[in-house]
Design a protein around this motif. Structure first.
Motif, PDB file in Angstrom:
ATOM      1  N   THR A 295       0.575  -1.180   0.108  1.00 41.19           N
ATOM      2  CA  THR A 295       0.055   0.032   0.216  1.00 41.19           C
ATOM      3  C   THR A 295       0.882   1.326   0.029  1.00 41.19           C
ATOM      4  O   THR A 295       0.278   2.170  -0.134  1.00 41.19           O
ATOM      5  CB  THR A 295      -0.790   0.107   1.174  1.00 41.19           C
ATOM      6  N   SER A 296       2.065   1.238   0.169  1.00 44.02           N
ATOM      7  CA  SER A 296       2.846   2.229  -0.080  1.00 44.02           C
ATOM      8  C   SER A 296       3.029   2.796  -1.345  1.00 44.02           C
ATOM      9  O   SER A 296       3.674   3.927  -1.634  1.00 44.02           O
ATOM     10  CB  SER A 296       4.318   1.922   0.497  1.00 44.02           C
ATOM     11  N   GLY A 297       2.746   1.818  -2.359  1.00 51.33           N
ATOM     12  CA  GLY A 297       2.838   2.330  -3.809  1.00 51.33           C
ATOM     13  C   GLY A 297       4.100   2.095  -4.469  1.00 51.33           C
ATOM     14  O   GLY A 297       4.234   2.577  -5.598  1.00 51.33           O
TER      15      GLY A 297
ATOM     16  N   THR B 189       6.232  -0.861  -4.604  1.00 51.31           N
ATOM     17  CA  THR B 189       6.464  -2.266  -4.971  1.00 51.31           C
ATOM     18  C   THR B 189       6.143  -2.720  -6.435  1.00 51.31           C
ATOM     19  O   THR B 189       6.770  -3.597  -6.710  1.00 51.31           O
ATOM     20  CB  THR B 189       5.887  -3.265  -3.977  1.00 51.31           C
ATOM     21  N   GLY B 190       5.413  -2.152  -7.162  1.00 49.93           N
ATOM     22  CA  GLY B 190       4.815  -2.606  -8.063  1.00 49.93           C
ATOM     23  C   GLY B 190       3.866  -3.803  -8.345  1.00 49.93           C
ATOM     24  O   GLY B 190       3.281  -4.190  -9.321  1.00 49.93           O
ATOM     25  N   PHE B 191       3.802  -4.180  -6.916  1.00 47.75           N
ATOM     26  CA  PHE B 191       2.854  -5.331  -7.009  1.00 47.75           C
ATOM     27  C   PHE B 191       1.180  -4.927  -6.863  1.00 47.75           C
ATOM     28  O   PHE B 191       1.019  -3.612  -6.699  1.00 47.75           O
ATOM     29  CB  PHE B 191       2.857  -5.878  -5.391  1.00 47.75           C
ATOM     30  N   ALA B 192       0.385  -5.650  -7.406  1.00 48.84           N
ATOM     31  CA  ALA B 192      -0.901  -5.423  -7.626  1.00 48.84           C
ATOM     32  C   ALA B 192      -1.947  -6.214  -6.532  1.00 48.84           C
ATOM     33  O   ALA B 192      -1.580  -7.384  -6.229  1.00 48.84           O
ATOM     34  CB  ALA B 192      -1.598  -5.857  -8.927  1.00 48.84           C
ATOM     35  N   GLU B 193      -2.793  -5.610  -5.851  1.00 47.51           N
ATOM     36  CA  GLU B 193      -3.674  -6.392  -5.213  1.00 47.51           C
ATOM     37  C   GLU B 193      -4.581  -7.244  -6.123  1.00 47.51           C
ATOM     38  O   GLU B 193      -5.220  -6.836  -7.059  1.00 47.51           O
ATOM     39  CB  GLU B 193      -4.377  -5.734  -4.099  1.00 47.51           C
ATOM     40  N   VAL B 194      -4.511  -8.901  -5.843  1.00 53.50           N
ATOM     41  CA  VAL B 194      -5.096  -9.503  -6.801  1.00 53.50           C
ATOM     42  C   VAL B 194      -5.802 -10.773  -6.038  1.00 53.50           C
ATOM     43  O   VAL B 194      -5.701 -10.896  -4.740  1.00 53.50           O
ATOM     44  CB  VAL B 194      -4.231 -10.248  -7.577  1.00 53.50           C
ATOM     45  N   VAL B 195      -6.703 -11.291  -6.638  1.00 54.16           N
ATOM     46  CA  VAL B 195      -7.358 -12.702  -6.374  1.00 54.16           C
ATOM     47  C   VAL B 195      -6.662 -13.648  -7.070  1.00 54.16           C
ATOM     48  O   VAL B 195      -6.373 -13.528  -8.494  1.00 54.16           O
ATOM     49  CB  VAL B 195      -8.846 -12.510  -6.384  1.00 54.16           C
ATOM     50  N   GLN B 196      -6.527 -14.765  -6.568  1.00 57.74           N
ATOM     51  CA  GLN B 196      -5.871 -16.319  -7.308  1.00 57.74           C
ATOM     52  C   GLN B 196      -7.075 -16.917  -7.382  1.00 57.74           C
ATOM     53  O   GLN B 196      -7.418 -17.533  -6.193  1.00 57.74           O
ATOM     54  CB  GLN B 196      -4.465 -16.520  -6.986  1.00 57.74           C
ATOM     55  N   ILE B 197      -7.223 -17.714  -8.539  1.00 59.88           N
ATOM     56  CA  ILE B 197      -8.543 -18.520  -8.673  1.00 59.88           C
ATOM     57  C   ILE B 197      -8.034 -19.719  -9.079  1.00 59.88           C
ATOM     58  O   ILE B 197      -7.533 -19.704 -10.174  1.00 59.88           O
ATOM     59  CB  ILE B 197      -9.555 -18.047  -9.530  1.00 59.88           C
TER      60      ILE B 197
ATOM     61  N   ASP C  96     -10.045   4.238  -4.072  1.00 59.20           N
ATOM     62  CA  ASP C  96      -8.891   3.401  -4.051  1.00 59.20           C
ATOM     63  C   ASP C  96      -7.772   3.744  -4.906  1.00 59.20           C
ATOM     64  O   ASP C  96      -8.153   3.372  -6.259  1.00 59.20           O
ATOM     65  CB  ASP C  96      -8.978   2.106  -3.721  1.00 59.20           C
ATOM     66  N   ILE C  97      -6.872   4.445  -4.781  1.00 58.97           N
ATOM     67  CA  ILE C  97      -5.983   5.066  -5.816  1.00 58.97           C
ATOM     68  C   ILE C  97      -4.462   4.548  -5.605  1.00 58.97           C
ATOM     69  O   ILE C  97      -4.075   4.566  -4.521  1.00 58.97           O
ATOM     70  CB  ILE C  97      -5.808   6.610  -5.776  1.00 58.97           C
ATOM     71  N   GLY C  98      -3.845   4.058  -6.561  1.00 55.95           N
ATOM     72  CA  GLY C  98      -2.297   3.567  -6.506  1.00 55.95           C
ATOM     73  C   GLY C  98      -2.211   2.356  -7.438  1.00 55.95           C
ATOM     74  O   GLY C  98      -3.163   1.723  -7.976  1.00 55.95           O
ATOM     75  N   THR C  99      -0.863   2.308  -7.897  1.00 60.64           N
ATOM     76  CA  THR C  99      -0.904   1.242  -8.727  1.00 60.64           C
ATOM     77  C   THR C  99      -1.212  -0.007  -8.256  1.00 60.64           C
ATOM     78  O   THR C  99      -1.274  -1.078  -8.975  1.00 60.64           O
ATOM     79  CB  THR C  99       0.938   0.992  -9.103  1.00 60.64           C
ATOM     80  N   GLN C 100      -1.225  -0.234  -6.742  1.00 57.97           N
ATOM     81  CA  GLN C 100      -1.818  -1.732  -6.367  1.00 57.97           C
ATOM     82  C   GLN C 100      -3.297  -1.852  -6.555  1.00 57.97           C
ATOM     83  O   GLN C 100      -3.624  -3.110  -6.567  1.00 57.97           O
ATOM     84  CB  GLN C 100      -1.494  -1.568  -4.957  1.00 57.97           C
ATOM     85  N   TYR C 101      -3.896  -0.884  -7.197  1.00 51.01           N
ATOM     86  CA  TYR C 101      -5.252  -1.091  -7.469  1.00 51.01           C
ATOM     87  C   TYR C 101      -5.624  -1.419  -8.911  1.00 51.01           C
ATOM     88  O   TYR C 101      -6.619  -1.034  -9.433  1.00 51.01           O
ATOM     89  CB  TYR C 101      -6.086  -0.013  -6.832  1.00 51.01           C
TER      90      TYR C 101
END
Length: 190
Positions: free
Chosen positions: A74-76, A78-86, A117-122
């Motif tokens: 959430t610091s924005g 890391t380049g990571f996205a919040e995701v679901v893995q199905i 919700d704003i940021g690359t993680q979203y």
């Protein structure tokens, strides 16, 4: 060098040993616990499992050999996205069905945000685990473009890494029915 995680530790799926009808898709559509909740409600027992986590970010952002934290994501930085893995079986549900729901559930035309919700993680993203699913995902995105005024910004690329979110975020809205749910997550009639 440590091995890069691509499959949740909470999912019993192994592409080498699982039946060929079992597959994995990783999706980013904003706040992950809301996305997870909607998929659970809509598909129910058609899904073998669904978990929340972080995908396609910088390996330098890890806090240990096998984890990344919500606070860090959430610091924005890391380049990571919040995701679901199905984890699903194609005898029960198709990739196209899962992706069609994805394009109805969130606004894929906004860059790095869903609602407030704003940021690359979203960011909106489809992260398949193999080339065949990548090709199908690109095709489904193109089929959905006209329904969103040809403005879909969803990134579609192979899954490069995945880390489970903390346990308290798994099934978050089941455990916390009054918890925050992104108002941008609802099933649109498209």
């Amino acid at each position: 060098m440590t091995q890069v995680n691509q499959i949740s530790k909470l999912i019993s799926y192994n592409p080498s040993t699982s039946p060929s009808t079992e597959k994995l898709i990783t999706l980013g559509a904003g706040c992950y616990w809301g996305v997870e909740h909607h998929y659970r409600l809509h598909f129910g027992n058609k899904l073998k499992n669904i978990v929340v986590g972080f995908a396609n970010g910088s390996e330098d952002s890890k806090t240990s050999d096998d984890s990344i934290t919500y606070k860090k994501v959430t610091s924005g930085t890391t380049g990571f996205a919040e995701v679901v893995q199905i984890h699903y079986d194609t005898n029960d549900v198709s990739l196209k069905e899962l992706l069609s729901f994805f394009f109805r559930l969130h606004d894929p035309t906004t860059a790095n945000r869903q609602g407030g919700d704003i940021g690359t993680q979203y960011r909106s993203g489809i992260f398949p685990s193999n080339e065949a699913d990548l090709k199908e995902s690109i095709q489904v995105k193109e089929e959905w473009q006209p329904k969103w005024g040809n403005k879909i910004l969803t990134e579609v690329e192979l899954l490069t890494n995945f880390y489970d979110a903390d346990e308290y975020h798994q099934k978050y809205l089941i455990k916390n029915p009054e918890g925050y749910a992104c108002p941008a997550h609802y099933v649109r009639d498209l």
